[in-house]
Design a protein around this motif. Structure first.
Motif, short mmCIF file in Angstrom:
data_model
loop_
_atom_site.label_atom_id
_atom_site.label_comp_id
_atom_site.label_asym_id
_atom_site.label_seq_id
_atom_site.Cartn_x
_atom_site.Cartn_y
_atom_site.Cartn_z
N GLU A 119 -76.97 54.55 -31.92
CA GLU A 119 -77.37 54.49 -33.32
C GLU A 119 -76.82 53.24 -33.99
OE1 GLU A 119 -75.72 58.01 -35.03
OE2 GLU A 119 -77.34 59.32 -34.33
N TYR A 120 -77.54 52.79 -35.03
CA TYR A 120 -76.97 51.80 -35.93
C TYR A 120 -75.89 52.49 -36.77
CZ TYR A 120 -80.92 48.70 -34.87
OH TYR A 120 -81.82 47.89 -34.24
N ASP A 121 -75.12 51.70 -37.48
CA ASP A 121 -74.02 52.27 -38.27
C ASP A 121 -74.50 53.25 -39.33
OD1 ASP A 121 -72.21 50.85 -36.80
OD2 ASP A 121 -71.97 49.23 -38.26
N ASN A 122 -75.74 53.09 -39.81
CA ASN A 122 -76.26 53.99 -40.84
C ASN A 122 -76.88 55.26 -40.28
OD1 ASN A 122 -78.67 53.14 -39.77
ND2 ASN A 122 -79.46 52.22 -41.65
N GLY A 123 -76.81 55.41 -38.94
CA GLY A 123 -77.34 56.62 -38.31
C GLY A 123 -78.74 56.51 -37.78
N ASP A 124 -79.44 55.42 -38.09
CA ASP A 124 -80.79 55.22 -37.54
C ASP A 124 -80.70 55.03 -36.02
OD1 ASP A 124 -81.86 55.38 -40.04
OD2 ASP A 124 -82.17 53.22 -40.28
N PRO A 125 -81.70 55.53 -35.27
CA PRO A 125 -81.65 55.38 -33.81
C PRO A 125 -81.73 53.91 -33.39
CG PRO A 125 -83.78 56.23 -34.51
CD PRO A 125 -82.89 56.26 -35.72
N LEU A 126 -80.89 53.54 -32.46
CA LEU A 126 -80.92 52.21 -31.85
C LEU A 126 -81.50 52.38 -30.45
CD1 LEU A 126 -80.24 49.21 -31.55
CD2 LEU A 126 -77.85 49.84 -31.15
N ASP A 127 -82.82 52.40 -30.39
CA ASP A 127 -83.50 52.63 -29.12
C ASP A 127 -83.46 51.36 -28.28
OD1 ASP A 127 -84.20 55.28 -29.69
OD2 ASP A 127 -85.97 54.63 -30.81
N ILE A 128 -82.82 51.45 -27.13
CA ILE A 128 -82.70 50.31 -26.23
C ILE A 128 -83.53 50.59 -24.98
CG2 ILE A 128 -81.13 48.84 -24.92
CD1 ILE A 128 -78.88 49.76 -26.78
N GLU A 129 -84.55 49.78 -24.78
CA GLU A 129 -85.38 49.90 -23.59
C GLU A 129 -85.22 48.63 -22.76
OE1 GLU A 129 -90.04 50.59 -22.18
OE2 GLU A 129 -89.52 50.60 -24.32
N VAL A 130 -85.12 48.79 -21.45
CA VAL A 130 -84.89 47.64 -20.58
C VAL A 130 -85.89 47.61 -19.43
CG1 VAL A 130 -82.41 47.54 -21.09
CG2 VAL A 130 -83.22 48.87 -19.12
N SER A 131 -86.06 46.43 -18.87
CA SER A 131 -86.85 46.26 -17.65
C SER A 131 -86.01 45.48 -16.65
CB SER A 131 -88.14 45.50 -17.93
OG SER A 131 -89.06 46.31 -18.63
N GLU B 275 -87.71 49.48 -9.51
CA GLU B 275 -88.20 50.53 -10.40
C GLU B 275 -87.20 51.67 -10.50
OE1 GLU B 275 -89.95 49.20 -7.98
OE2 GLU B 275 -91.71 48.27 -8.91
N GLU B 276 -86.61 52.04 -9.36
CA GLU B 276 -85.61 53.11 -9.38
C GLU B 276 -84.36 52.67 -10.11
OE1 GLU B 276 -83.16 56.02 -6.26
OE2 GLU B 276 -84.66 54.59 -5.52
N LEU B 277 -83.93 51.44 -9.86
CA LEU B 277 -82.77 50.89 -10.55
C LEU B 277 -83.01 50.90 -12.05
CD1 LEU B 277 -80.04 49.15 -10.08
CD2 LEU B 277 -81.53 47.21 -10.55
N GLU B 278 -84.17 50.40 -12.46
CA GLU B 278 -84.54 50.34 -13.87
C GLU B 278 -84.54 51.74 -14.49
OE1 GLU B 278 -88.11 47.96 -15.17
OE2 GLU B 278 -88.89 50.01 -15.37
N ALA B 279 -85.15 52.70 -13.80
CA ALA B 279 -85.22 54.07 -14.32
C ALA B 279 -83.84 54.67 -14.50
CB ALA B 279 -86.06 54.94 -13.38
N ASN B 280 -82.93 54.41 -13.56
CA ASN B 280 -81.58 54.95 -13.66
C ASN B 280 -80.82 54.32 -14.83
OD1 ASN B 280 -81.99 56.60 -11.45
ND2 ASN B 280 -81.12 55.16 -9.99
N ILE B 281 -81.00 53.01 -15.03
CA ILE B 281 -80.37 52.35 -16.17
C ILE B 281 -80.91 52.93 -17.47
CG2 ILE B 281 -80.10 50.16 -17.41
CD1 ILE B 281 -80.24 48.75 -14.67
N GLN B 282 -82.25 53.08 -17.54
CA GLN B 282 -82.88 53.59 -18.75
C GLN B 282 -82.44 55.01 -19.06
OE1 GLN B 282 -85.04 51.54 -20.73
NE2 GLN B 282 -84.34 53.16 -22.13
N THR B 283 -82.29 55.84 -18.03
CA THR B 283 -81.85 57.22 -18.24
C THR B 283 -80.48 57.26 -18.91
OG1 THR B 283 -83.14 58.07 -16.38
CG2 THR B 283 -81.26 59.38 -17.09
N ILE B 284 -79.57 56.41 -18.43
CA ILE B 284 -78.23 56.37 -19.02
C ILE B 284 -78.31 55.93 -20.48
CG2 ILE B 284 -76.01 55.16 -18.96
CD1 ILE B 284 -76.30 55.06 -15.90
#
Length: 328
Positions: free
Chosen positions: A266-278, A250-259
Motif C-alpha cells: 500500500e501507499y502511505d494513505n492506504g491506497d493499494p500499491l499494485d506491483i506487477e512484474v515480468s 514464466e514459472e519464475l515470474e509467476a512465483n515472484i508475482q505471487t509473493i
C-alpha cells in the motif's frame, strides 16, 4: 585519489605503492591487518577514495573486512578492489556479495592492477558528478530527511540489501568469472509494469519500498541459489543466478508475482500499491569483453520489456487478494 591498501604480507605492502605510483596514483597508505585498517578509517580526517583488500588474511579476512567497511556510512559507495590468488567461485561470490566493486588476481599483473585503479577512479569521478548534478537523490528511508525522488532513469542503489550491487560491480563480477574459467551462470531481467505511474505518485520512501519489495520477492524465489542483482533504472533489475538448473522464466515470474500479490502493498494513505512484474527468458553470459557484457544486459532487459508487452496485449492477471478483499 587517496587509496588504502590492506595486506598482511609486508612485501605486497611495499610493492603496491610502487605500482600505484607508476600508474599515476601517489596517495597510498597501507595497513597490515583488517583491524588496523578499520582504525585508520575511523581516525582519518579525510576519507579514502579507494580500498585494496587482500582476501586471505588471518583473524579478519578481506571479505569480512569489506562487510565492516560497507557498514560505515561514508564508505558505502567507495570502490573496493579485492586482491587474491584464490580463483574458486566461492571466494568470488562471497567477495561481491560483501560489497566488492572489483577483483584483482595475485600474482599481480601490473597492467591489470593499473587498469583496476583507473576504473576505480572513473567510477569515483562519475559518482561525484552524479552527486553534483542530482544532489544525492537516492531512495532512502523517511528518517534520512530526503524528499526528492531520483530521476526514473537513474540506476539508484538501495542500501543495506543483501545480494544487491551496482551495475559496474555486477559487470566486474561476470568478467572475473570469465577470467577464472567458471561457467554455469544465467542472466535475466525483471521489469516492473507501469513504473512511470508509481514513480510519479510515490514519495521517496514509497518508491524505495516498492523497489525493495521486488528485490525481496526475487531473492525469496531464488532461495539458496547464489545470485547477485542490480537495479538499473526504469523499473528494471538485472539478475545473475548461478544455479545449475533454471526453471522456466514464466514459472519464475509467476512465483515472484505471487509473493508480491500476497503482500498487499500500500501507499502511505492506504491506497493499494499494485506491483506487477515480468521476467525475461534467461541468457548465458558472454563475458569475454566488457562491451559484450553490456550487450548481454541490454538483451536481458529487452526480453523482459517484450514480456511486459506480451502480457499487456493479453488477458490481465487478477490479484485475488485485492480483487475480492481477502486477507493475507
Amino acid at each position: 585519489m587517496r587509496i588504502l591498501a590492506v595486506d598482511d604480507d609486508p612485501y605486497i605492502l611495499e610493492l603496491l605503492p610502487m605500482i600505484a605510483l607508476k600508474a599515476g596514483f601517489s596517495k597510498m597508505s597501507t595497513a597490515p591487518s583488517g583491524a588496523a585498517a578499520l582504525d585508520i578509517l575511523k581516525n582519518s580526517e579525510t576519507p579514502f577514495e579507494c580500498l585494496l583488500l587482500d582476501i586471505n588474511m588471518p583473524e579478519m579476512d578481506g571479505i569480512e573486512l569489506c562487510t565492516h567497511i560497507r557498514a560505515i556510512p561514508s564508505y558505502r559507495k567507495v570502490p573496493i578492489v579485492m586482491l587474491t590468488a584464490m580463483k574458486e567461485r566461492e571466494y568470488i561470490d562471497r567477495a561481491f556479495e560483501a560489497g566488492a566493486t572489483d577483483y584483482a588476481s595475485k600474482p599481480f599483473d601490473i597492467v591489470e592492477l593499473r587498469t583496476r585503479l583507473r576504473l576505480a577512479k572513473e567510477l569515483l569521478v562519475a559518482r561525484k558528478s552524479n552527486l553534483h548534478t542530482s544532489g544525492e537523490r537516492l531512495p532512502q528511508p523517511p528518517s534520512a530527511g530526503v524528499d526528492t525522488l531520483s530521476p526514473l532513469s537513474e540506476a539508484v542503489m538501495i542500501e543495506g540489501i543483501k545480494n544487491l550491487v551496482d551495475e559496474r560491480a555486477l559487470e566486474n563480477y561476470l568478467k572475473q568469472l570469465s577470467r577464472a574459467g567458471l561457467g554455469g551462470s544465467h542472466i535475466f531481467a525483471v521489469k516492473i509494469h507501469q513504473i512511470e505511474a508509481i514513480h510519479s505518485r510515490a514519495s521517496v520512501a514509497e518508491f524505495s519500498y516498492a523497489l525493495t519489495e521486488v528485490i525481496d520477492a526475487i531473492s525469496n524465489v531464488l532461495g539458496a541459489t547464489r545470485h547477485l542483482m542490480s537495479y538499473v533504472g526504469h523499473g528494471a533489475y538485472i539478475v545473475v543466478s548461478n544455479g545449475l538448473r533454471f526453471e522456466s522464466s514464466e514459472e519464475l515470474e509467476a512465483n515472484i508475482q505471487t509473493i508480491l500479490d500476497e503482500k498487499n502493498s500500500e501507499y502511505d494513505n492506504g491506497d493499494p500499491l499494485d506491483i506487477e512484474v515480468s521476467a525475461g527468458s534467461p541468457l548465458h553470459p558472454n563475458t569475454s569483453v566488457a562491451l559484450l557484457i553490456q550487450q548481454t544486459f541490454e538483451r536481458a532487459i529487452a526480453r523482459a520489456e517484450a514480456r511486459v508487452e506480451e502480457k499487456q496485449n493479453g488477458p490481465r492477471p487478477i490479484n485475488i487478494y485485492s480483487a475480492y478483499g481477502f486477507q493475507k
